[in-house]
Design a protein around this motif. Structure first.
Motif, PDB file in Angstrom:
ATOM      1  N   HIS A 315       0.807  -1.220   0.000  1.00  0.00           N
ATOM      2  CA  HIS A 315       0.000   0.000   0.000  1.00  0.00           C
ATOM      3  C   HIS A 315       0.847   1.281   0.000  1.00  0.00           C
ATOM      4  CE1 HIS A 315      -3.418  -2.601   0.668  1.00  0.00           C
ATOM      5  NE2 HIS A 315      -2.778  -3.140   1.693  1.00  0.00           N
ATOM      6  N   ARG A 316       2.091   1.198   0.433  1.00  0.00           N
ATOM      7  CA  ARG A 316       2.923   2.404   0.517  1.00  0.00           C
ATOM      8  C   ARG A 316       3.273   2.959  -0.853  1.00  0.00           C
ATOM      9  NH1 ARG A 316       7.286  -0.647   4.006  1.00  0.00           N
ATOM     10  NH2 ARG A 316       6.609  -2.187   2.471  1.00  0.00           N
ATOM     11  N   ILE A 317       3.415   2.065  -1.847  1.00  0.00           N
ATOM     12  CA  ILE A 317       3.813   2.527  -3.183  1.00  0.00           C
ATOM     13  C   ILE A 317       2.805   2.118  -4.252  1.00  0.00           C
ATOM     14  CG2 ILE A 317       6.281   2.557  -2.626  1.00  0.00           C
ATOM     15  CD1 ILE A 317       6.542  -0.124  -4.110  1.00  0.00           C
ATOM     16  N   GLY A 318       1.674   1.532  -3.821  1.00  0.00           N
ATOM     17  CA  GLY A 318       0.642   1.136  -4.778  1.00  0.00           C
ATOM     18  C   GLY A 318       1.088   0.040  -5.725  1.00  0.00           C
ATOM     19  N   PHE A 319       1.928  -0.859  -5.230  1.00  0.00           N
ATOM     20  CA  PHE A 319       2.465  -1.932  -6.082  1.00  0.00           C
ATOM     21  C   PHE A 319       1.669  -3.217  -5.856  1.00  0.00           C
ATOM     22  CE2 PHE A 319       5.273  -5.594  -6.764  1.00  0.00           C
ATOM     23  CZ  PHE A 319       5.762  -5.333  -8.042  1.00  0.00           C
ATOM     24  N   THR A 320       1.202  -3.834  -6.952  1.00  0.00           N
ATOM     25  CA  THR A 320       0.436  -5.082  -6.865  1.00  0.00           C
ATOM     26  C   THR A 320       1.054  -6.139  -7.768  1.00  0.00           C
ATOM     27  OG1 THR A 320      -1.649  -3.967  -6.338  1.00  0.00           O
ATOM     28  CG2 THR A 320      -1.808  -6.163  -7.289  1.00  0.00           C
ATOM     29  N   ILE A 321       1.099  -7.361  -7.256  1.00  0.00           N
ATOM     30  CA  ILE A 321       1.597  -8.482  -8.052  1.00  0.00           C
ATOM     31  C   ILE A 321       0.650  -9.663  -7.838  1.00  0.00           C
ATOM     32  CG2 ILE A 321       3.196  -9.167  -6.190  1.00  0.00           C
ATOM     33  CD1 ILE A 321       5.071 -10.241  -8.374  1.00  0.00           C
ATOM     34  N   ASN A 322       0.198 -10.287  -8.933  1.00  0.00           N
ATOM     35  CA  ASN A 322      -0.698 -11.439  -8.839  1.00  0.00           C
ATOM     36  C   ASN A 322       0.112 -12.731  -8.837  1.00  0.00           C
ATOM     37  OD1 ASN A 322      -2.507  -9.237 -10.545  1.00  0.00           O
ATOM     38  ND2 ASN A 322      -3.671 -10.428  -9.029  1.00  0.00           N
ATOM     39  N   ALA A 323       0.852 -12.894  -7.761  1.00  0.00           N
ATOM     40  CA  ALA A 323       1.704 -14.082  -7.630  1.00  0.00           C
ATOM     41  C   ALA A 323       1.934 -14.374  -6.151  1.00  0.00           C
ATOM     42  CB  ALA A 323       3.038 -13.845  -8.343  1.00  0.00           C
ATOM     43  N   LEU A 324       0.844 -14.352  -5.382  1.00  0.00           N
ATOM     44  CA  LEU A 324       0.969 -14.564  -3.937  1.00  0.00           C
ATOM     45  C   LEU A 324       1.624 -15.906  -3.621  1.00  0.00           C
ATOM     46  CD1 LEU A 324      -1.465 -13.735  -1.125  1.00  0.00           C
ATOM     47  CD2 LEU A 324      -0.740 -16.098  -1.352  1.00  0.00           C
ATOM     48  N   ASP A 325       1.277 -16.937  -4.397  1.00  0.00           N
ATOM     49  CA  ASP A 325       1.844 -18.270  -4.137  1.00  0.00           C
ATOM     50  C   ASP A 325       3.368 -18.247  -4.227  1.00  0.00           C
ATOM     51  OD1 ASP A 325       1.532 -17.677  -6.845  1.00  0.00           O
ATOM     52  OD2 ASP A 325       1.240 -19.773  -7.438  1.00  0.00           O
TER      53      ASP A 325
END
Length: 351
Positions: A315-325
């Motif tokens: 949330h600090r830099i608005g970075f999202t990655i769809n690779a939680l596993d």
């Protein structure tokens, strides 16, 4: 930029002379300080030597262009050299940014289960496993210092040291509240619950950083308790240290030996006191803490791990990655690199 690089080169060479001085060789603390300072300059010093060589080669290539037989080769060489110079210009800008003196240090990490009861403790255990797998990838070593296991699994508290190259530079952004959204194993209706675990990352206090006056520390020897094994539980090997001026308390019982537990407890206490000293310094400076990525406070929500959508968001830099596993398997490099890049960009803007 060149002026600053010349200053770095001059200081680097001065340090060579100082390290060879017999007066300093006989003073271990002084030698450590000098080695530490020189190590902090080495990257920029080496890059500047390469930079000067590229400038020399550019001048040589320009001279070669005047020769009709060599002009085509020289133009191609000049183009390559200019590209190298351009990249090195950018690299040097980043190298000359103010350095965090703790970046090269080992760290002590504390993870606590927070909101969500058992599920928060289980998630604290999951985060510990994530950092363990990251450590394996980076060839870092992990040493557990303190643990309080939860009956449902995971930990209400796990404290461990991570040793290796530049550990703090990569893990310093991990301090804060980590939130997990998933269906707990105890949930019968299949509803997604939100729980949290908190992480605190502290650079290991070295001898040159902090002198602990043991006259200000009360030492209590107690009988170990909890999941420590039969031998541990029946001996007076646990050590509790209380730092009287601050009220900080450290407890160590992971070793069978009272001496080893005391050594671990002193290491943890020094690191906590050093972290307290850094926080006080940042509060006095004011702007430094505000310009950082996050405050580093344990209560600040920094990241969400959404299991149904296999998504991690910082949330600090608005970075999202769809690779939680993959992230939970220790492949957290992309998140860390994004944080480092944003930190560098902010510092460049300030500069």
């Amino acid at each position: 930029m060149i002026e600053r690089l010349e200053n770095i080169q001059r200081r680097y060479l001065e340090l060579n002379d100082e390290l060879m001085d017999p007066k300093n060789l006989s003073d271990i603390k002084k030698t450590l300080e000098l080695n530490k300072e020189q190590a902090s300059l080495k990257e920029a010093y080496d890059a500047y030597q390469e930079y000067k060589q590229i400038l020399e080669d550019i001048n040589s290539a320009k001279e070669m262009i005047k020769d009709p037989e060599l002009s085509e080769f020289a133009r191609e060489e000049l183009e390559n050299l200019n590209l190298k110079k351009q990249k090195l210009d950018s690299d040097l800008e980043i190298m000359l940014l103010p350095k965090d003196p703790n970046d090269g240090k080992n760290v002590i990490v504390e993870i606590r289960g927070a909101a969500g009861g058992d599920e928060g403790n289980i998630f604290a255990g999951d985060l510990f496993e994530m950092y363990k797998k990251l450590a394996e990838k980076e060839s870092w070593k992990i040493e557990v210092l303190e643990e309080e296991r939860s009956e449902a699994g995971g930990y209400s508290l796990i404290s461990f040291m991570v040793k290796g190259d530049n550990v703090y530079s990569k893990l310093k952004y991990e301090s804060g509240a980590h939130r997990v959204q998933r269906v707990p194993t105890t949930e019968t209706q299949g509803r997604v619950h939100t729980s949290t675990a908190t992480v605190l990352v502290m650079p290991e206090a070295e001898e040159v950083d902090f002198d602990l006056d043991m006259n200000e520390v009360r030492v209590d020897i107690t009988r170990s308790s909890g999941c420590g094994g039969q031998g541990v539980n029946t001996t007076d090997s646990a050590v509790r240290l209380t730092h009287i001026p601050t009220g900080l308390v450290v407890y160590s019982q992971t070793e069978r030996s009272q001496i080893k537990n005391k050594e671990k407890a002193i290491k943890i206490l020094k690191t906590r006191l050093y972290d307290l000293k850094m926080q006080q310094r940042e509060e006095e400076l004011g702007n430094e803490r505000r310009s950082k990525i996050g405050t580093g406070d344990r209560s600040e929500k920094i990241r969400t791990y959404n299991y149904p959508q296999n998504r991690v968001t910082d949330h600090r830099i608005g970075f999202t990655i769809n690779a939680l596993d993959r992230v939970m398997a220790g492949d957290i490099d992309k998140v860390i690199e994004a944080l480092i890049t944003e930190d560098q960009n902010r510092k460049l803007k300030e500069a």
